[in-house]
Design a protein around this motif. Structure first.
Motif, PDB file in Angstrom:
ATOM      1  N   THR A  79       0.974  -1.197  -0.043  1.00 34.77           N
ATOM      2  CA  THR A  79      -0.199   0.030  -0.052  1.00 34.77           C
ATOM      3  C   THR A  79       0.835   1.188  -0.049  1.00 34.77           C
ATOM      4  N   ILE A  80       0.608   2.122  -0.745  1.00 32.38           N
ATOM      5  CA  ILE A  80       1.438   3.544  -1.036  1.00 32.38           C
ATOM      6  C   ILE A  80       0.408   4.794  -1.082  1.00 32.38           C
ATOM      7  N   ALA A  81       1.042   5.691  -0.634  1.00 34.29           N
ATOM      8  CA  ALA A  81       0.411   6.890  -0.653  1.00 34.29           C
ATOM      9  C   ALA A  81       0.920   7.830  -1.931  1.00 34.29           C
ATOM     10  N   ILE A  82       0.173   8.635  -2.469  1.00 36.18           N
ATOM     11  CA  ILE A  82       0.584   9.445  -3.635  1.00 36.18           C
ATOM     12  C   ILE A  82      -0.024  10.832  -3.074  1.00 36.18           C
ATOM     13  N   VAL A  83       0.711  11.805  -2.767  1.00 35.78           N
ATOM     14  CA  VAL A  83       0.317  13.127  -2.436  1.00 35.78           C
ATOM     15  C   VAL A  83       0.324  13.982  -3.287  1.00 35.78           C
ATOM     16  N   GLY A  84      -0.696  14.706  -3.994  1.00 37.08           N
ATOM     17  CA  GLY A  84      -0.947  15.528  -4.980  1.00 37.08           C
ATOM     18  C   GLY A  84      -1.287  14.410  -6.249  1.00 37.08           C
ATOM     19  N   ALA A  85      -2.221  13.541  -5.810  1.00 32.05           N
ATOM     20  CA  ALA A  85      -2.489  12.660  -6.879  1.00 32.05           C
ATOM     21  C   ALA A  85      -3.120  13.146  -8.106  1.00 32.05           C
ATOM     22  N   ALA A  86      -3.749  14.238  -8.149  1.00 29.00           N
ATOM     23  CA  ALA A  86      -4.497  14.898  -9.272  1.00 29.00           C
ATOM     24  C   ALA A  86      -3.787  15.706 -10.330  1.00 29.00           C
ATOM     25  N   LEU A  89     -10.499  15.038  -6.059  1.00 29.09           N
ATOM     26  CA  LEU A  89     -10.755  13.433  -5.846  1.00 29.09           C
ATOM     27  C   LEU A  89     -11.474  12.625  -6.501  1.00 29.09           C
ATOM     28  N   GLU A  90     -12.351  13.175  -7.181  1.00 22.97           N
ATOM     29  CA  GLU A  90     -13.186  12.596  -8.231  1.00 22.97           C
ATOM     30  C   GLU A  90     -12.441  11.872  -9.346  1.00 22.97           C
ATOM     31  N   PHE A  91     -11.635  12.846  -9.673  1.00 20.49           N
ATOM     32  CA  PHE A  91     -10.698  12.458 -10.806  1.00 20.49           C
ATOM     33  C   PHE A  91      -9.734  11.463 -10.481  1.00 20.49           C
ATOM     34  N   VAL A  92      -9.166  11.405  -9.171  1.00 17.84           N
ATOM     35  CA  VAL A  92      -8.153  10.419  -8.653  1.00 17.84           C
ATOM     36  C   VAL A  92      -8.849   9.057  -8.839  1.00 17.84           C
ATOM     37  N   THR A 145      -2.518  10.795 -20.673  1.00 17.26           N
ATOM     38  CA  THR A 145      -2.227  12.081 -20.419  1.00 17.26           C
ATOM     39  C   THR A 145      -3.558  12.793 -20.487  1.00 17.26           C
ATOM     40  N   HIS A 146      -3.869  13.202 -19.056  1.00 19.10           N
ATOM     41  CA  HIS A 146      -4.948  14.109 -18.916  1.00 19.10           C
ATOM     42  C   HIS A 146      -4.880  15.389 -19.394  1.00 19.10           C
ATOM     43  N   VAL A 147      -5.345  16.108 -20.373  1.00 17.55           N
ATOM     44  CA  VAL A 147      -4.959  17.571 -20.693  1.00 17.55           C
ATOM     45  C   VAL A 147      -6.330  18.277 -20.545  1.00 17.55           C
ATOM     46  N   SER A 148      -6.224  19.364 -19.393  1.00 22.43           N
ATOM     47  CA  SER A 148      -7.303  20.162 -19.155  1.00 22.43           C
ATOM     48  C   SER A 148      -7.305  21.437 -19.922  1.00 22.43           C
ATOM     49  N   ARG A 149      -6.186  21.860 -20.367  1.00 23.87           N
ATOM     50  CA  ARG A 149      -6.118  23.109 -21.068  1.00 23.87           C
ATOM     51  C   ARG A 149      -5.121  23.182 -22.055  1.00 23.87           C
ATOM     52  N   THR A 150      -5.430  23.689 -23.429  1.00 27.95           N
ATOM     53  CA  THR A 150      -4.422  23.844 -24.492  1.00 27.95           C
ATOM     54  C   THR A 150      -4.465  25.320 -24.774  1.00 27.95           C
ATOM     55  N   GLY A 151      -3.578  25.771 -25.575  1.00 20.02           N
ATOM     56  CA  GLY A 151      -3.165  26.986 -25.785  1.00 20.02           C
ATOM     57  C   GLY A 151      -1.836  27.534 -26.842  1.00 20.02           C
ATOM     58  N   THR A 152      -1.672  28.401 -27.003  1.00 15.62           N
ATOM     59  CA  THR A 152      -0.698  29.127 -27.846  1.00 15.62           C
ATOM     60  C   THR A 152       0.651  29.508 -27.130  1.00 15.62           C
ATOM     61  N   LEU A 153       1.458  29.921 -27.462  1.00  9.77           N
ATOM     62  CA  LEU A 153       2.840  30.415 -26.936  1.00  9.77           C
ATOM     63  C   LEU A 153       2.213  31.663 -26.099  1.00  9.77           C
ATOM     64  N   SER A 154       1.672  32.533 -26.711  1.00 13.45           N
ATOM     65  CA  SER A 154       0.962  33.671 -26.133  1.00 13.45           C
ATOM     66  C   SER A 154       0.165  33.463 -24.896  1.00 13.45           C
ATOM     67  N   GLU A 194      -0.843  28.315 -11.290  1.00  8.04           N
ATOM     68  CA  GLU A 194      -0.422  28.457  -9.676  1.00  8.04           C
ATOM     69  C   GLU A 194      -1.860  28.465  -8.802  1.00  8.04           C
ATOM     70  N   ALA A 195      -2.703  28.831  -9.405  1.00  4.79           N
ATOM     71  CA  ALA A 195      -4.106  28.758  -8.668  1.00  4.79           C
ATOM     72  C   ALA A 195      -4.630  27.289  -8.530  1.00  4.79           C
ATOM     73  N   GLY A 196      -3.997  26.265  -9.184  1.00  5.35           N
ATOM     74  CA  GLY A 196      -4.653  25.056  -9.006  1.00  5.35           C
ATOM     75  C   GLY A 196      -5.729  24.678  -9.664  1.00  5.35           C
ATOM     76  N   LYS A 197      -6.150  25.343 -11.042  1.00  4.35           N
ATOM     77  CA  LYS A 197      -7.197  25.161 -11.774  1.00  4.35           C
ATOM     78  C   LYS A 197      -7.506  23.960 -12.519  1.00  4.35           C
ATOM     79  N   TYR A 198      -6.182  23.359 -12.951  1.00  2.31           N
ATOM     80  CA  TYR A 198      -6.189  22.109 -13.603  1.00  2.31           C
ATOM     81  C   TYR A 198      -6.153  20.572 -13.085  1.00  2.31           C
ATOM     82  N   LEU A 199      -6.774  19.721 -13.615  1.00  2.00           N
ATOM     83  CA  LEU A 199      -6.509  18.327 -13.377  1.00  2.00           C
ATOM     84  C   LEU A 199      -5.639  17.886 -14.325  1.00  2.00           C
ATOM     85  N   GLY A 200      -4.501  17.169 -13.990  1.00  2.00           N
ATOM     86  CA  GLY A 200      -3.701  16.632 -15.084  1.00  2.00           C
ATOM     87  C   GLY A 200      -2.793  17.979 -15.692  1.00  2.00           C
TER      88      GLY A 200
END
Length: 342
Positions: free
Chosen positions: A167-174, A202-205, A308-317, A327-333
């Motif tokens: 049994t292992i724990a993963i902290v920051g699993a999402a 948590l539901e994502f995990v 790979t779970h991708v929550s956001r795509t974008g351009t260089l800009s 930084e605000a923790g808005k992404y899963l993956g």
């Protein structure tokens, strides 16, 4: 060509010269680049002694467009490859020292980092590029660091006697690395306790197949109270609080694997000698991985065992905005730059 450059607090998309490959080098046209939390730390100047100037980005998938002398031994024009190897040590290693021969190329005295995948093209040392099958999509670019770092950390469990079924724990699993670690640990046969914050995360995990999922606020009571601690903990959190929690989740004689790198402003992890004496943990750090591990991970991903779970795509800009959201923790993956031309 377009490329992002750091200049202190400034982060700009600039027009720069197309690089030419030298001996044993290849020029890669980048088609997708992952946005790693360490890119954010670098741009913010979060790590003491690490300058926030120059190139940025270290998770790339692209196509070989030109080869320098000798590089044809490793690659062919038109090859589709993944580059980065976690950034640190991913640009070059000697291949002959004690560290290289034991698979710890990051520690090689001649190792060089790889930065610069936030650009239309990049020149890399050809042996550091790993060819990709068609089953790996462009948006799997974060495998180059996030996936590789998680893979290297899980592999160290076996090295330190933590057998499948433990049994292992993963902290920051999402998070960007943690969500890979849950999948890889499941594939290896571990019982995973996923720890994160917020019901959405948590539901994502849970969806990733974790055996148990607990909030960071409840983790100590659940893991120690109901399970008697875990055999190992892998900490992917980007804040020191995650490290402190991880130490508290271990059973006696457990293995603590530090992976994330909190900002220097968080201070130091405090160890109490008497408690260490009583609990006798093994404490290690696991950083990135090597080119052979990258090939192994590509095989797992091609077989559909790691996604790979991708929550956001974008351009260089979009990178400055993505940094704010990250930084605000808005992404899963993960977030991925899919347009390197603007």
């Amino acid at each position: 060509m377009k490329a992002i450059r750091m200049d202190g607090d400034a982060l700009e998309v600039r027009d720069v010269e197309v690089p030419e490959p030298g001996p044993d080098e290849a020029r890669i046209r980048i088609v997708a680049s992952g946005v790693c939390h360490s890119d954010l730390h670098l741009a913010r100047g979060d790590w003491m002694g690490v300058p926030n100037t120059g190139d940025l980005g270290h998770e790339g998938i692209g196509v070989v467009e030109a080869l320098g002398p000798g590089a044809e031994r490793f690659l062919t024009v038109g090859d589709r490859v993944i580059v980065g190897l976690g950034g640190m040590g991913g640009g070059y290693w000697c291949g002959a020292c004690e560290f290289c021969l034991s698979g710890r190329t990051r520690l090689c005295a001649q190792s060089k980092p790889l930065l610069g995948t936030f650009a239309e093209q990049i020149v890399v040392w050809a042996p550091a590029a790993v060819k990709l099958p068609d089953s790996i999509g462009d948006e799997d670019a974060p495998l180059a660091c996030g996936g590789l770092t998680a893979y290297g950390a899980v592999r160290k469990l076996l090295k330190h006697g933590i057998e499948p079924g433990s049994t292992i724990a993963i902290v920051g699993a999402a998070g960007g690395l943690g969500h890979y670690a849950v999948q890889i640990a499941n594939t290896f046969g571990y019982r995973v306790v996923g720890v994160d914050v917020g019901e959405g995360r948590l539901e994502f995990v849970r969806s990733l197949g974790a055996w148990r999922v607990v909030s960071a606020d409840d983790a100590l009571a659940v893991v120690q109270g109901e399970l008697g601690g875990v055999d190992a903990v892998l900490v992917f959190a980007a804040r020191l609080a995650g490290f402190e929690l991880g130490m508290q989740l271990l059973r006696r004689g457990g293995l603590f694997v530090a992976v994330g790198i909190p900002p220097s402003s968080d201070g130091n992890l405090q160890l109490h000698p008497w408690l260490v004496f009583l609990t006798d943990p093994t404490i290690i750090y696991s950083a990135v991985g090597n080119v052979e591990e990258m090939r192994e991970l590509v095989e797992l991903a091609a077989a559909g065992k790691v996604k790979t779970h991708v929550s956001r795509t974008g351009t260089l800009s979009d990178v400055p905005d993505i940094f704010e959201e990250l930084e605000a923790g808005k992404y899963l993956g993960r977030a991925v730059i899919t347009d390197l031309t603007r």
